[in-house]
Design a protein around this motif. Structure first.
Motif, mmCIF file in Angstrom:
data_model
loop_
_atom_site.group_PDB
_atom_site.id
_atom_site.type_symbol
_atom_site.label_atom_id
_atom_site.label_comp_id
_atom_site.label_asym_id
_atom_site.label_seq_id
_atom_site.Cartn_x
_atom_site.Cartn_y
_atom_site.Cartn_z
ATOM 1 N N ILE A 172 40.109 43.963 19.628
ATOM 2 C CA ILE A 172 38.548 43.379 20.117
ATOM 3 C C ILE A 172 37.762 44.661 20.857
ATOM 4 O O ILE A 172 38.354 45.215 21.425
ATOM 5 N N SER A 173 36.725 44.971 20.158
ATOM 6 C CA SER A 173 36.057 46.116 20.398
ATOM 7 C C SER A 173 35.498 45.920 22.256
ATOM 8 O O SER A 173 35.079 44.934 22.404
ATOM 9 N N LEU A 174 35.653 47.056 22.783
ATOM 10 C CA LEU A 174 35.311 47.113 24.111
ATOM 11 C C LEU A 174 34.424 48.399 24.205
ATOM 12 O O LEU A 174 34.974 49.411 24.629
ATOM 13 N N GLY A 175 33.251 48.011 24.246
ATOM 14 C CA GLY A 175 32.356 49.254 24.051
ATOM 15 C C GLY A 175 32.296 50.037 22.934
ATOM 16 O O GLY A 175 33.129 49.481 22.017
ATOM 17 N N ALA A 176 31.999 51.279 22.991
ATOM 18 C CA ALA A 176 32.007 51.970 21.449
ATOM 19 C C ALA A 176 33.433 52.848 21.547
ATOM 20 O O ALA A 176 33.913 53.079 20.462
ATOM 21 N N ASP A 177 34.072 52.974 22.660
ATOM 22 C CA ASP A 177 35.228 53.868 22.774
ATOM 23 C C ASP A 177 36.546 53.181 22.866
ATOM 24 O O ASP A 177 37.580 53.945 22.835
ATOM 25 N N HIS A 178 36.414 51.994 23.018
ATOM 26 C CA HIS A 178 37.764 51.306 23.387
ATOM 27 C C HIS A 178 37.941 49.905 22.479
ATOM 28 O O HIS A 178 37.071 49.372 22.265
ATOM 29 N N PRO A 186 53.172 29.933 24.454
ATOM 30 C CA PRO A 186 52.851 29.197 25.565
ATOM 31 C C PRO A 186 53.687 27.686 25.583
ATOM 32 O O PRO A 186 53.319 27.280 24.422
ATOM 33 N N LYS A 187 54.156 27.332 26.446
ATOM 34 C CA LYS A 187 54.660 25.860 26.596
ATOM 35 C C LYS A 187 54.193 25.549 28.176
ATOM 36 O O LYS A 187 53.651 26.223 29.089
ATOM 37 N N LEU A 188 54.333 24.114 28.428
ATOM 38 C CA LEU A 188 54.085 23.662 29.879
ATOM 39 C C LEU A 188 54.850 24.808 30.987
ATOM 40 O O LEU A 188 55.924 24.932 30.557
ATOM 41 N N GLY A 189 54.303 25.081 31.640
ATOM 42 C CA GLY A 189 54.927 25.978 33.005
ATOM 43 C C GLY A 189 54.274 27.206 33.206
ATOM 44 O O GLY A 189 53.081 27.266 32.830
ATOM 45 N N MET A 190 54.954 27.955 33.600
ATOM 46 C CA MET A 190 54.329 29.414 33.593
ATOM 47 C C MET A 190 54.246 30.142 32.296
ATOM 48 O O MET A 190 55.182 30.136 31.635
ATOM 49 N N ALA A 191 53.178 30.885 32.164
ATOM 50 C CA ALA A 191 53.129 31.583 31.031
ATOM 51 C C ALA A 191 52.453 33.093 31.546
ATOM 52 O O ALA A 191 51.790 32.887 32.564
ATOM 53 N N ILE A 192 52.881 34.002 31.065
ATOM 54 C CA ILE A 192 52.014 35.326 31.451
ATOM 55 C C ILE A 192 51.179 35.833 30.197
ATOM 56 O O ILE A 192 51.436 35.956 29.210
ATOM 57 N N MET A 193 49.784 35.926 30.819
ATOM 58 C CA MET A 193 48.892 36.716 29.929
ATOM 59 C C MET A 193 49.103 38.003 29.937
ATOM 60 O O MET A 193 49.041 38.438 31.109
ATOM 61 N N ARG A 194 48.920 38.744 28.810
ATOM 62 C CA ARG A 194 49.197 40.280 28.870
ATOM 63 C C ARG A 194 47.557 41.008 28.106
ATOM 64 O O ARG A 194 47.559 40.123 26.805
ATOM 65 N N VAL A 195 47.098 41.791 28.609
ATOM 66 C CA VAL A 195 46.087 42.579 28.112
ATOM 67 C C VAL A 195 46.277 43.952 27.964
ATOM 68 O O VAL A 195 47.139 44.633 28.893
ATOM 69 N N GLU A 196 45.973 44.579 26.800
ATOM 70 C CA GLU A 196 46.245 45.869 26.719
ATOM 71 C C GLU A 196 45.149 46.519 26.071
ATOM 72 O O GLU A 196 44.449 46.205 25.160
ATOM 73 N N ILE A 197 44.716 47.756 26.812
ATOM 74 C CA ILE A 197 43.515 48.357 26.393
ATOM 75 C C ILE A 197 43.647 49.934 25.913
ATOM 76 O O ILE A 197 44.602 50.492 26.722
ATOM 77 N N PHE A 198 42.993 50.139 24.411
ATOM 78 C CA PHE A 198 43.185 51.494 24.290
ATOM 79 C C PHE A 198 42.064 51.967 23.915
ATOM 80 O O PHE A 198 41.090 51.481 23.577
ATOM 81 N N VAL A 208 31.756 44.950 31.230
ATOM 82 C CA VAL A 208 31.248 45.407 30.115
ATOM 83 C C VAL A 208 31.545 44.540 28.550
ATOM 84 O O VAL A 208 31.350 44.559 27.699
ATOM 85 N N PHE A 209 32.188 43.528 29.240
ATOM 86 C CA PHE A 209 32.821 42.378 28.240
ATOM 87 C C PHE A 209 33.491 41.381 28.835
ATOM 88 O O PHE A 209 34.059 41.361 29.796
ATOM 89 N N ARG A 210 32.911 40.138 28.268
ATOM 90 C CA ARG A 210 33.704 38.833 28.942
ATOM 91 C C ARG A 210 34.107 37.943 27.608
ATOM 92 O O ARG A 210 33.397 37.946 26.608
ATOM 93 N N GLY A 211 35.226 37.593 27.542
ATOM 94 C CA GLY A 211 36.051 36.916 26.457
ATOM 95 C C GLY A 211 36.647 35.693 27.189
ATOM 96 O O GLY A 211 37.351 35.745 28.385
ATOM 97 N N ALA A 212 36.883 34.581 26.247
ATOM 98 C CA ALA A 212 37.609 33.433 26.671
ATOM 99 C C ALA A 212 38.427 33.037 25.537
ATOM 100 O O ALA A 212 38.043 32.791 24.551
ATOM 101 N N TYR A 213 39.810 33.226 25.680
ATOM 102 C CA TYR A 213 40.890 32.595 24.890
ATOM 103 C C TYR A 213 40.988 31.140 24.689
ATOM 104 O O TYR A 213 41.270 30.522 25.901
ATOM 105 N N LEU A 214 40.718 30.627 23.744
ATOM 106 C CA LEU A 214 40.766 29.010 23.754
ATOM 107 C C LEU A 214 41.686 28.704 22.852
ATOM 108 O O LEU A 214 42.023 29.135 21.660
ATOM 109 N N PHE A 215 42.637 27.759 23.397
ATOM 110 C CA PHE A 215 43.866 27.396 22.637
ATOM 111 C C PHE A 215 44.161 25.880 23.189
ATOM 112 O O PHE A 215 44.024 25.393 24.055
ATOM 113 N N ASP A 216 44.963 25.374 22.326
ATOM 114 C CA ASP A 216 45.548 24.137 22.450
ATOM 115 C C ASP A 216 47.118 24.030 22.819
ATOM 116 O O ASP A 216 47.800 24.837 22.126
ATOM 117 N N LEU A 217 47.325 23.212 23.702
ATOM 118 C CA LEU A 217 48.811 23.421 24.308
ATOM 119 C C LEU A 217 49.366 21.906 23.924
ATOM 120 O O LEU A 217 48.913 21.109 24.077
#
Ligand code: CU
Length: 145
Positions: free
Chosen positions: A43-49, A59-71, A136-145
């Motif tokens: 997903i584009s993050l401005g012109a350069d990233h 993901p399942k019920l309980g703890m999950a770790i969301m990870r984001v990587e920027i390049f 510079v960007f706001r996003g929301a990941y929508l999913f069903d559990l």
């Protein structure tokens, strides 16, 4: 009178047929947040990233770790952004929110946030990316559990 009856029939008829469609539609993202549905996509993050996001495992019920990587566009990892986010259920807004918190930056340069998925249903995990104090960007990941 006849006209009025016909009119109200139309209105109620439409209302009834529209209701299930609205109910079945994907949950609506928070205002100003771009809805995201596909973990792993670039997903584009401005012109350069660009960034990718996704749970570290399905993901399942309980703890999950969301990870984001920027390049950067040339594929180098970038850790110069500040990423914040929250997790909540759109159908019961506020019930599971912790407020917007910073993702923490791991030694490997991953942005990580623990997410407590406490019940089945529609979920939303948000991302807001700031650079030099500007969002510079706001996003929301929508999913069903
Ligand atoms: Cu809930």
């Amino acid at each position: 009178m006849k006209r009025l009856v016909l009119w109200s029939f139309l209105v109620f008829g439409l209302g009834a047929s529209a209701a299930p469609a609205v109910f079945a539609a994907p949950a609506t993202a928070k205002a100003q947040y771009r809805p995201l549905y596909k973990p792993g996509e670039k997903i584009s993050l401005g012109a350069d990233h660009y960034f990718t996001f996704g749970f570290d495992k399905p993901p399942k019920l309980g703890m999950a770790i969301m990870r984001v990587e920027i390049f950067s566009r040339d594929g180098k990892r970038d850790t110069s952004f500040v990423v914040k986010g929250d997790a909540d259920m759109p159908s019961m807004r506020g019930a599971h929110s912790n407020g917007e918190k910073d993702y923490s930056l791991s030694a490997k340069g991953l942005y990580l946030m623990p997410v407590r998925l406490v019940m089945p249903g529609d979920w939303e995990v948000t991302f807001s990316f700031a650079k030099n104090g500007q969002v510079v960007f706001r996003g929301a990941y929508l999913f069903d559990l």
